[in-house]
Design a protein around this motif. Sequence first.
Motif, PDB file in Angstrom:
ATOM      1  N   ALA A 179       0.834  -1.209   0.000  1.00  0.00           N
ATOM      2  CA  ALA A 179       0.000   0.000   0.000  1.00  0.00           C
ATOM      3  C   ALA A 179       0.868   1.258   0.000  1.00  0.00           C
ATOM      4  O   ALA A 179       0.539   2.252  -0.668  1.00  0.00           O
ATOM      5  CB  ALA A 179      -0.941  -0.006   1.207  1.00  0.00           C
ATOM      6  N   TYR A 180       1.982   1.210   0.727  1.00  0.00           N
ATOM      7  CA  TYR A 180       2.899   2.348   0.764  1.00  0.00           C
ATOM      8  C   TYR A 180       3.482   2.624  -0.626  1.00  0.00           C
ATOM      9  O   TYR A 180       3.459   3.763  -1.108  1.00  0.00           O
ATOM     10  CB  TYR A 180       4.019   2.085   1.777  1.00  0.00           C
ATOM     11  N   VAL A 181       3.970   1.595  -1.277  1.00  0.00           N
ATOM     12  CA  VAL A 181       4.534   1.763  -2.622  1.00  0.00           C
ATOM     13  C   VAL A 181       3.458   2.269  -3.584  1.00  0.00           C
ATOM     14  O   VAL A 181       3.713   3.167  -4.395  1.00  0.00           O
ATOM     15  CB  VAL A 181       5.177   0.444  -3.117  1.00  0.00           C
ATOM     16  N   ALA A 182       2.251   1.730  -3.475  1.00  0.00           N
ATOM     17  CA  ALA A 182       1.156   2.187  -4.332  1.00  0.00           C
ATOM     18  C   ALA A 182       0.876   3.680  -4.111  1.00  0.00           C
ATOM     19  O   ALA A 182       0.628   4.410  -5.072  1.00  0.00           O
ATOM     20  CB  ALA A 182      -0.101   1.361  -4.061  1.00  0.00           C
ATOM     21  N   ALA A 183       0.942   4.130  -2.862  1.00  0.00           N
ATOM     22  CA  ALA A 183       0.722   5.549  -2.569  1.00  0.00           C
ATOM     23  C   ALA A 183       1.806   6.413  -3.215  1.00  0.00           C
ATOM     24  O   ALA A 183       1.509   7.484  -3.752  1.00  0.00           O
ATOM     25  CB  ALA A 183       0.679   5.776  -1.060  1.00  0.00           C
ATOM     26  N   LEU A 184       3.045   5.960  -3.173  1.00  0.00           N
ATOM     27  CA  LEU A 184       4.125   6.712  -3.822  1.00  0.00           C
ATOM     28  C   LEU A 184       3.897   6.780  -5.327  1.00  0.00           C
ATOM     29  O   LEU A 184       4.112   7.825  -5.957  1.00  0.00           O
ATOM     30  CB  LEU A 184       5.483   6.069  -3.533  1.00  0.00           C
ATOM     31  N   LEU A 185       3.454   5.673  -5.898  1.00  0.00           N
ATOM     32  CA  LEU A 185       3.263   5.615  -7.345  1.00  0.00           C
ATOM     33  C   LEU A 185       2.013   6.361  -7.803  1.00  0.00           C
ATOM     34  O   LEU A 185       1.865   6.612  -9.003  1.00  0.00           O
ATOM     35  CB  LEU A 185       3.233   4.159  -7.817  1.00  0.00           C
ATOM     36  N   GLN A 186       1.132   6.722  -6.880  1.00  0.00           N
ATOM     37  CA  GLN A 186       0.003   7.574  -7.249  1.00  0.00           C
ATOM     38  C   GLN A 186       0.485   9.002  -7.519  1.00  0.00           C
ATOM     39  O   GLN A 186      -0.108   9.708  -8.326  1.00  0.00           O
ATOM     40  CB  GLN A 186      -1.054   7.594  -6.146  1.00  0.00           C
ATOM     41  N   ARG A 187       1.547   9.385  -6.852  1.00  0.00           N
ATOM     42  CA  ARG A 187       2.088  10.744  -7.034  1.00  0.00           C
ATOM     43  C   ARG A 187       3.006  10.813  -8.256  1.00  0.00           C
ATOM     44  O   ARG A 187       2.937  11.756  -9.037  1.00  0.00           O
ATOM     45  CB  ARG A 187       2.846  11.157  -5.766  1.00  0.00           C
ATOM     46  N   TRP A 188       3.909   9.854  -8.369  1.00  0.00           N
ATOM     47  CA  TRP A 188       4.842   9.797  -9.514  1.00  0.00           C
ATOM     48  C   TRP A 188       4.852   8.374 -10.059  1.00  0.00           C
ATOM     49  O   TRP A 188       4.919   7.409  -9.291  1.00  0.00           O
ATOM     50  CB  TRP A 188       6.273  10.135  -9.078  1.00  0.00           C
ATOM     51  N   CYS A 189       4.857   8.250 -11.349  1.00  0.00           N
ATOM     52  CA  CYS A 189       4.843   6.922 -11.963  1.00  0.00           C
ATOM     53  C   CYS A 189       6.160   6.195 -11.718  1.00  0.00           C
ATOM     54  O   CYS A 189       7.173   6.787 -11.362  1.00  0.00           O
ATOM     55  CB  CYS A 189       4.557   7.021 -13.454  1.00  0.00           C
ATOM     56  N   ASP A 190       6.111   4.896 -11.911  1.00  0.00           N
ATOM     57  CA  ASP A 190       7.307   4.073 -11.786  1.00  0.00           C
ATOM     58  C   ASP A 190       8.284   4.464 -12.890  1.00  0.00           C
ATOM     59  O   ASP A 190       7.867   4.809 -14.003  1.00  0.00           O
ATOM     60  CB  ASP A 190       6.919   2.596 -11.920  1.00  0.00           C
ATOM     61  N   ILE A 191       9.546   4.409 -12.606  1.00  0.00           N
ATOM     62  CA  ILE A 191      10.555   4.787 -13.608  1.00  0.00           C
ATOM     63  C   ILE A 191      10.485   3.879 -14.840  1.00  0.00           C
ATOM     64  O   ILE A 191      10.811   4.290 -15.939  1.00  0.00           O
ATOM     65  CB  ILE A 191      11.977   4.824 -13.007  1.00  0.00           C
ATOM     66  N   THR A 192       9.997   2.661 -14.652  1.00  0.00           N
ATOM     67  CA  THR A 192       9.866   1.735 -15.776  1.00  0.00           C
ATOM     68  C   THR A 192       8.755   2.158 -16.731  1.00  0.00           C
ATOM     69  O   THR A 192       8.707   1.680 -17.856  1.00  0.00           O
ATOM     70  CB  THR A 192       9.595   0.300 -15.285  1.00  0.00           C
ATOM     71  N   GLU A 193       7.876   3.047 -16.289  1.00  0.00           N
ATOM     72  CA  GLU A 193       6.757   3.529 -17.110  1.00  0.00           C
ATOM     73  C   GLU A 193       6.938   4.979 -17.533  1.00  0.00           C
ATOM     74  O   GLU A 193       6.045   5.559 -18.140  1.00  0.00           O
ATOM     75  CB  GLU A 193       5.453   3.414 -16.312  1.00  0.00           C
ATOM     76  N   ASP A 194       8.054   5.578 -17.195  1.00  0.00           N
ATOM     77  CA  ASP A 194       8.244   7.012 -17.366  1.00  0.00           C
ATOM     78  C   ASP A 194       8.978   7.336 -18.667  1.00  0.00           C
ATOM     79  O   ASP A 194      10.201   7.353 -18.703  1.00  0.00           O
ATOM     80  CB  ASP A 194       9.012   7.571 -16.172  1.00  0.00           C
ATOM     81  N   GLU A 195       8.213   7.633 -19.692  1.00  0.00           N
ATOM     82  CA  GLU A 195       8.828   7.976 -20.975  1.00  0.00           C
ATOM     83  C   GLU A 195       9.383   9.399 -20.969  1.00  0.00           C
ATOM     84  O   GLU A 195      10.313   9.703 -21.690  1.00  0.00           O
ATOM     85  CB  GLU A 195       7.818   7.789 -22.098  1.00  0.00           C
ATOM     86  N   GLY A 196       8.805  10.274 -20.143  1.00  0.00           N
ATOM     87  CA  GLY A 196       9.250  11.663 -20.091  1.00  0.00           C
ATOM     88  C   GLY A 196      10.296  11.912 -19.025  1.00  0.00           C
ATOM     89  O   GLY A 196      10.724  13.039 -18.826  1.00  0.00           O
ATOM     90  N   GLU A 197      10.700  10.869 -18.342  1.00  0.00           N
ATOM     91  CA  GLU A 197      11.724  10.944 -17.301  1.00  0.00           C
ATOM     92  C   GLU A 197      11.407  11.983 -16.227  1.00  0.00           C
ATOM     93  O   GLU A 197      12.257  12.766 -15.826  1.00  0.00           O
ATOM     94  CB  GLU A 197      13.093  11.173 -17.919  1.00  0.00           C
ATOM     95  N   THR A 198      10.177  11.957 -15.744  1.00  0.00           N
ATOM     96  CA  THR A 198       9.777  12.846 -14.654  1.00  0.00           C
ATOM     97  C   THR A 198       9.737  12.113 -13.315  1.00  0.00           C
ATOM     98  O   THR A 198       9.560  12.742 -12.281  1.00  0.00           O
ATOM     99  CB  THR A 198       8.384  13.439 -14.922  1.00  0.00           C
ATOM    100  N   SER A 199       9.908  10.806 -13.342  1.00  0.00           N
ATOM    101  CA  SER A 199       9.859  10.015 -12.119  1.00  0.00           C
ATOM    102  C   SER A 199      11.091  10.286 -11.256  1.00  0.00           C
ATOM    103  O   SER A 199      12.205  10.349 -11.759  1.00  0.00           O
ATOM    104  CB  SER A 199       9.804   8.522 -12.457  1.00  0.00           C
ATOM    105  N   PRO A 200      10.917  10.413  -9.931  1.00  0.00           N
ATOM    106  CA  PRO A 200      12.059  10.637  -9.058  1.00  0.00           C
ATOM    107  C   PRO A 200      12.776   9.353  -8.650  1.00  0.00           C
ATOM    108  O   PRO A 200      13.849   9.407  -8.065  1.00  0.00           O
ATOM    109  CB  PRO A 200      11.429  11.299  -7.833  1.00  0.00           C
ATOM    110  N   TRP A 201      12.187   8.204  -8.954  1.00  0.00           N
ATOM    111  CA  TRP A 201      12.768   6.929  -8.511  1.00  0.00           C
ATOM    112  C   TRP A 201      13.977   6.602  -9.369  1.00  0.00           C
ATOM    113  O   TRP A 201      13.983   6.806 -10.572  1.00  0.00           O
ATOM    114  CB  TRP A 201      11.728   5.816  -8.587  1.00  0.00           C
TER     115      TRP A 201
END
Length: 118
Positions: free
Chosen positions: A45-67
């Motif tokens: 649930a914690y990881v899901a909450a983080l991913l609600q704010r920023w997408c997973d880096i594996t899904e980030d085509e625009g490279e906006t993810s902080p992970w």
Amino acid sequence: MSYDLAVWEGVRPADDKTAGKVFSDLYDRCLDEEVREPPSERITAYVAALLQRWCDITEDEGETSPWSVGPLIGGASGPLVYFGLAWGRADEASAYAVAVAESMELICFDGQQDRLRP
């Protein structure tokens, strides 16, 4: 370079030194094994909450993810998740990660400075 955070379930350690030992023990038991147990419901649930704010880096085509690594849930096992944040986004993202951990009554530990957060 990344900024690393560890978040886990349990009783908040009394001080930074104790927290470092707890983290080390959890890491050895949960993440340093060939076969990992699935993440607990609270860590998931914690990881899901983080991913609600920023997408997973594996899904980030625009490279906006902080992970800094992905998938983010890949750093989770049992009651622990250990993850990195891109250095340039660490201030904002770590503050959010700490706030979410605190709201979920999880322990947050700064891996670089060997100290509890907040």
